[in-house]
Design an enzyme around this catalytic site. Structure first.
Site, PDB file in Angstrom:
ATOM      1  N   GLU A  18       0.841  -1.208   0.000  1.00 48.20           N
ATOM      2  CA  GLU A  18       0.000   0.000   0.000  1.00 48.20           C
ATOM      3  C   GLU A  18       0.876   1.258   0.000  1.00 48.20           C
ATOM      4  O   GLU A  18       0.632   2.195   0.767  1.00 48.20           O
ATOM      5  CB  GLU A  18      -0.941  -0.005   1.209  1.00 48.20           C
ATOM      6  CG  GLU A  18      -1.982  -1.113   1.150  1.00 48.20           C
ATOM      7  CD  GLU A  18      -3.034  -1.004   2.265  1.00 48.20           C
ATOM      8  OE1 GLU A  18      -2.748  -0.378   3.305  1.00 48.20           O
ATOM      9  OE2 GLU A  18      -4.134  -1.539   2.085  1.00 48.20           O
ATOM     10  N   GLU A  20      -6.812  -7.631  -0.613  1.00 42.54           N
ATOM     11  CA  GLU A  20      -7.272  -7.662   0.780  1.00 42.54           C
ATOM     12  C   GLU A  20      -8.771  -7.396   0.803  1.00 42.54           C
ATOM     13  O   GLU A  20      -9.209  -6.246   0.762  1.00 42.54           O
ATOM     14  CB  GLU A  20      -6.552  -6.618   1.642  1.00 42.54           C
ATOM     15  CG  GLU A  20      -5.076  -6.884   1.852  1.00 42.54           C
ATOM     16  CD  GLU A  20      -4.435  -5.913   2.857  1.00 42.54           C
ATOM     17  OE1 GLU A  20      -5.158  -5.108   3.471  1.00 42.54           O
ATOM     18  OE2 GLU A  20      -3.201  -5.971   2.989  1.00 42.54           O
TER      19      GLU A  20
END
Ligand SMILES: *[C@@H]1O[C@H](CO)[C@@H](O)[C@H](O)[C@H]1NC(C)=O
Ligand SMILES: *[C@@H]1O[C@H](CO)[C@@H](O)[C@H](O)[C@H]1NC(C)=O
Ligand SMILES: *[C@@H]1O[C@H](CO)[C@@H](O)[C@H](O)[C@H]1NC(C)=O
Ligand SMILES: *[C@@H]1O[C@H](CO)[C@@H](O)[C@H](O)[C@H]1NC(C)=O
Ligand SMILES: *[C@@H]1O[C@H](CO)[C@@H](O)[C@H](O)[C@H]1NC(C)=O
Ligand SMILES: *[C@@H]1O[C@H](CO)[C@@H](O)[C@H](O)[C@H]1NC(C)=O
Length: 625
Positions: free
Chosen positions: A180, A261
């Site tokens: 991320e 995710e």
């Protein structure tokens, strides 16, 4: 039809019994992945080896496989493998290769996320704390002070991963670059390029590299790097079509939709109500992902536990410490128990992955060992005074990292060398995260970063000693992670600086502070150490430690740190005690209670080992003792 898990036997070489096979390969096609050249989509589930006792890896991975997924997704936690500078550990609980081989043995592919930054609600996002000793280090950037350490770490890690790549006969089909990164402020493209090149140099050109970012252009601006396939992550509340459209805009080569995710639950912080995602919401969102033909990873399928003060913290409205339990409201509970969410998801996943069905193993046995009587051992202050001073410094601004303290507590002590006004304000603006203050051996108050409580009025006299024991509640794991612990600025009394500080790092194993014979109790009842014993039959079983009337502290069983307990603020009321931490016969529970035991002098008090957890207690009193 064949099943991929038989391939390792057949395809290692390329030619078998006169038949020509495709080389083992995993690549991106125009609108799907290609496994050995054939269109393929995966469903994976996250289970982190560093949140599960190694004795339970097989059990947890068997449960993962029984959910119908085709792959395991796991982070690699740098700080677990290099806990101190110059130390590298891949044994026992750190035996990553064994964990990945076990996944393969159970018929799972592996999606590996070696960070170096991982978040995962771990201290410093999984980076080793000793990086913070490097002055002005800029973490997660091309700063040479950081990249030199990353390079050294990858020199250790990646040669172990290479034989485990799918193309080399192993289970690893994909390797993530950073994590991320688009959510991080520095947006350092040079850094991402350096990481990609390190991975390529060690792992070769065959392996599929990927990145993961929030499912919107904003996050995808800085996250992806050329040569790695961009994926997105999002939970049940997001618009999957929009998120995958954003993903596609950032992959010049097209490729399949991937949610790296997908959240069936969520994280928790001390003092905030438990986060729950309903099974119905998860089922609906899963159906959407399947209808879009997406690949997705259930984060977490089984969340586990941040044993040993390894949980991180976040900056929300204020400083918010993550709970010890990483239950996550996942399909399997923290201890591997089965929930309705698991059964509901399983029904959707099997027909989508075509995995051969594996029955869900029964939950492991649990036992109620009953009440454990706890007796006073010593006050924390007395125990600390018996330790050798780690460093003497004119300024108290010596963070944990500078006295080589990874987690836990550091004590700071100084003498008042002048006659202060009555009262005088003790001001400790740089305390991270909680400071327990004594004046000449008397507890006088608690400082707290979360509540911006940085000062206490004192009636101090010349030659009094001020002692502040500072507790780390976990380094920040997301956002600005440069979270040095301890005291970071000058400390003043009535406006004048206190100098000549004695600084003492407490042992990681706090049970070492228990004296041979208990000290007299005196008036200062907390913080203090308590101990009790209980007996377990052979073989021991899982249990859950309940804290009736206790407030906050750290619990150990047989010297193993179970983590922080803080029932006074909730929502986690109990700590998980896995059977592998117990032994047949006598077991010892040790508590360092910071804010007050449920009994006065001479009385005894108890904890209880029961056969069920309570992660959903009230959150009446945020943070305050
Ligand atoms: C760290 O940063 C400060 C302020 O920017 C600077 O004064 C100092 O020289 C730097 N130290 C090192 C070792 O680079
Ligand atoms: C799930 O989907 C069903 C059918 O589309 C719908 O009726 C229901 O409201 C949805 N539930 C949630 C929690 O989104
Ligand atoms: C599962 O089988 C169906 C029907 O044969 C096929 O369309 C699908 O692609 C298969 N899925 C996987 C992941 O192989
Ligand atoms: C303190 O230091 C002395 C001398 O170096 C050493 O013998 C002793 O073991 C130390 N005590 C503790 C509690 O570390
Ligand atoms: C600093 O503190 C130590 C221990 O309290 C003491 O022995 C020493 O004399 C002090 N030094 C100064 C310069 O005050
Ligand atoms: C496991 O789940 C069942 C069903 O929800 C529940 O009754 C039981 O208390 C749970 N046990 C543990 C140890 O979580």
């Amino acid at each position: 039809m064949w099943h991929w898990s038989v391939l390792p036997l057949l395809l290692a070489g390329g030619v078998l019994a006169g038949t020509r096979f495709e080389r083992r390969s995993f690549t991106v096609g125009p609108d799907s992945f290609l496994l050995d050249g054939q269109p393929f989509h995966y469903v994976s589930g996250s289970v982190h080896y560093f949140k599960v006792p190694s004795a339970y890896w097989r059990d947890r991975l068997t449960r993962l496989r029984a959910a119908g997924v085709s792959a395991l997704q796991t982070y690699v936690e740098w700080s677990s493998h290099q806990p101190e500078e110059g130390v590298t550990d891949f044994s026992g609980q750190q035996d990553l290769e064994q964990y990945l081989r076990l996944a393969q043995e159970l018929g799972l592919l592996v999606i590996l996320r070696p960070g170096p930054y991982i978040d995962a609600e771990r201290d410093l996002g999984g980076l080793p704390y000793w990086l913070l000793r490097r002055q002005n280090v800029s973490l997660r950037s091309s700063d040479p002070a950081y990249m030199e350490a990353v390079t050294g770490w990858y020199d250790q890690l990646l040669p172990r991963v290479r034989p485990l790549l799918y193309s080399n006969g192993g289970p690893v089909i994909m390797v993530q670059v950073e994590n991320e990164y688009g959510s991080y402020s520095s947006c350092d493209a040079v850094y991402m390029t350096q990481l990609r090149d390190l991975l390529r140099r060690h792992l070769g050109d065959d392996v599929l590299l990927f990145t993961t970012d929030g499912g919107a252009d904003y996050f995808l601006r800085c996250g992806p790097v050329d040569g790695a396939f961009a994926t997105v992550d999002f939970g049940t509340g997001s618009d999957a079509v929009e998120a995958f459209a954003a993903q596609r805009r950032h992959n010049k080569i097209g490729g399949p939709a991937v949610n790296s995710e997908f959240y069936p639950g969520w994280i928790n912080h001390w003092g905030y109500p438990r986060n729950v995602v309903s099974t119905e919401e998860v089922v609906n969102a899963t159906k959407t992902l399947i209808s879009l033909g997406a690949n997705f990873n259930v984060y977490m399928m089984l969340g586990g536990t941040s044993f040993g003060l390894r949980a991180g913290a976040n900056m929300g409205d204020t400083f918010e410490a993550c709970t010890t339990s990483y239950d996550f409201n996942a399909p399997y509970t923290e201890s591997g128990n089965i929930t309705d969410k698991l059964y509901a998801l399983r029904e959707l996943i099997y027909p989508y992955t075509n995995m051969t069905e594996v029955a869900v193993p029964d939950p492991l046995p649990v036992t109620s060992y009953g009440e454990v009587k706890m007796t006073w051992q010593t006050s924390l202050l007395e125990a600390v005074q018996a330790l050798n001073v780690t460093r003497v410094s004119d300024s108290p601004a010596v963070p944990f990292c500078d006295v080589h303290q990874a987690y836990g507590f550091v004590a700071y002590s100084a003498e008042v060398t002048w006659k202060p006004p009555q009262p005088a304000v003790l001001s400790v603006p740089g305390v991270r995260d909680r400071g327990y203050v004594w004046l000449d051996g008397r507890p006088v108050g608690v400082l707290s970063r979360a509540e911006s409580a940085f000062s206490i009025p004192l009636l101090a006299a010349k030659e009094n000693t001020v002692t502040i024991i500072v507790e780390s509640l976990g380094r920040i794991c997301y956002g600005d992670i440069h979270d040095r612990k301890g005291i970071l600025e000058a400390v003043t009394l009535g406006g004048r600086e206190l100098t000549n500080w004695s600084i003492t790092a407490l042992p990681q194993d706090l049970t070492q502070l228990v004296p041979e014979t208990p000290t007299p109790q005196g008036d200062a009842l907390h913080p203090a150490l308590y101990r009790g014993t209980f007996s377990a039959a052979d073989p021991p079983a899982d249990s859950f430690l309940h804290f009736p009337g206790w407030h906050k502290g750290v619990a150990f069983v047989n010297g193993v740190n179970l983590g922080r307990y803080w029932p006074a603020v909730g929502p986690q009321m109990t700590l998980y005690v896995p059977a592998p931490f117990l032994r047949a016969g006598e077991n010892t529970v040790t508590l360092l209670e910071m804010d007050g035991a449920p009994c006065g002098p001479q009385e005894s008090c108890a904890v209880a080992l029961k056969d069920y957890p309570d992660l959903n207690g009230p959150t009446p009193d945020r943070i305050s003792p």
